[in-house]
Design a protein around this motif. Sequence first.
Motif, PDB file in Angstrom:
ATOM      1  N   GLN A 277      39.213  48.348  45.475  1.00  0.00           N
ATOM      2  CA  GLN A 277      39.957  47.716  44.375  1.00  0.00           C
ATOM      3  C   GLN A 277      39.979  47.830  43.016  1.00  0.00           C
ATOM      4  OE1 GLN A 277      38.193  43.887  45.149  1.00  0.00           O
ATOM      5  NE2 GLN A 277      39.102  43.065  43.898  1.00  0.00           N
ATOM      6  N   GLU A 280      42.333  49.358  40.478  1.00  0.00           N
ATOM      7  CA  GLU A 280      43.817  48.821  39.903  1.00  0.00           C
ATOM      8  C   GLU A 280      43.638  47.759  39.423  1.00  0.00           C
ATOM      9  OE1 GLU A 280      44.695  46.451  44.267  1.00  0.00           O
ATOM     10  OE2 GLU A 280      44.982  48.365  44.527  1.00  0.00           O
ATOM     11  N   GLU A 281      42.369  47.441  39.020  1.00  0.00           N
ATOM     12  CA  GLU A 281      41.659  46.239  38.307  1.00  0.00           C
ATOM     13  C   GLU A 281      41.774  47.116  36.912  1.00  0.00           C
ATOM     14  OE1 GLU A 281      39.872  43.677  41.368  1.00  0.00           O
ATOM     15  OE2 GLU A 281      38.976  44.511  39.425  1.00  0.00           O
ATOM     16  N   ILE A 300      46.564  43.998  37.144  1.00  0.00           N
ATOM     17  CA  ILE A 300      46.360  44.753  38.889  1.00  0.00           C
ATOM     18  C   ILE A 300      47.107  45.550  38.375  1.00  0.00           C
ATOM     19  CG2 ILE A 300      46.436  44.727  40.588  1.00  0.00           C
ATOM     20  CD1 ILE A 300      44.439  43.129  40.238  1.00  0.00           C
TER      21      ILE A 300
END
Length: 350
Positions: A277, A280-281, A300
Amino acid sequence: MIKLGIIGTGGMANTHALFFKKIKGVELTACCDVDLKKAGEYAKKHCINNFYSDAEEMLKKEKLDAVTVVTSDKFHHPVVMKALAKKLHILCEKPIALNRKDAWEMAGEARKKGVINNVNFSYRNSSAAQMAAGLIRKGALGKIMHVDSFYQQSWLVSSAWGDWKTSPGWLWRLSTKMGSNGVLGDVGVHIYDLTTFIAGEITELNCLLKNFKKKPVFYKGNKLDANDSAVTMVKYKSGAVGSIYTSRYITGHPNDLKVGVYGDKGALEIYLNGSPQSYEELRVCRGVNAAGKNSWETLIAPATPNMYERFIKGIRTGKNGQADFATAARVQDYLDASFASDRKKKWIKT
Ligand SMILES: NC(=O)c1ccc[n+]([C@@H]2O[C@H](COP(=O)([O-])OP(=O)(O)OC[C@H]3O[C@@H](n4cnc5c(N)ncnc54)[C@H](O)[C@@H]3O)[C@@H](O)[C@H]2O)c1
């Protein structure tokens, strides 16, 4: 079908095999390692028909289109030069070389031969990093004043990744004689690349290197003398100033990276902490009054190709993608400038 040879079949070569196997139209044709037993085991594990102990022999006997070079750092230059002589497309592991002279020679030769040449700066696989670079190129943050980045590891103070004192894969990384430029050459190269990919060129820097081991420690007669922490003050072409640090002694942080960029119209941060995660943050502070209110939002970033896919796409289209040898040679300029700065105790222009 793109026929691929793998040179060096240690830890990271498994990652290469897994990613390349996912791409349609790529065949893992042959592999080689100076340790033939290792090459054989790797060939079996990844269903590769032919394996060798000598790269030159493999390049002579096999009809390959491309190679991926995953040896320890010291052998990138000689192995890549052999593959370039055969006009093969090359994905080379980072750091491209041990010094800027070799790095620019590789870049020049690759350009002359007209082959696709990439270096595996794998943190560019982060779609958040790609989005961050895009926003800055568009001027979304206004004038950039500060850039703050680090790459933290803890394996010299933690057993989470095994005992470095007995692991050959870690021990060569601690010795200059065994061809390591320490944490700066090993993972500092990633954060120098990622930071400059996002925030632009470095023009001048001042670096302090440190080896914290109290008594001399040896492996196979080689002193484990390479730097294990590096702290660098940086001036950017954009006029921004900042710091980049990296260390293997950051207790509690096995493999964490941050790049933060702060401008007069906004700011952004990526923090890659091993969770998918986090890749992509992208945290951003921008828009009307956002900076004044210090308010942040998390975007995102949509998926982008990884370095293996970019390399194969380059071969198919005849167009080199991002992170070519010349880009990596420029990063090598920053590394060499850092070593010179530490030695001479002064700012060095890159
Ligand atoms: N991009 C990334 O995120 C990433 C991550 C880890 C490692 N790496 C890089 O990958 C490379 C390999 O690292 P590793 O962790 O797999 O190390 P490793 O020590 O596990 O493997 C290196 C292998 O290369 C072999 N080798 C050495 N010289 C050779 C030669 N001349 N011909 C053929 N084989 C040779 C060794 O026998 C060994 O099996 C290094 O350059 C490292 O910096 C990159």
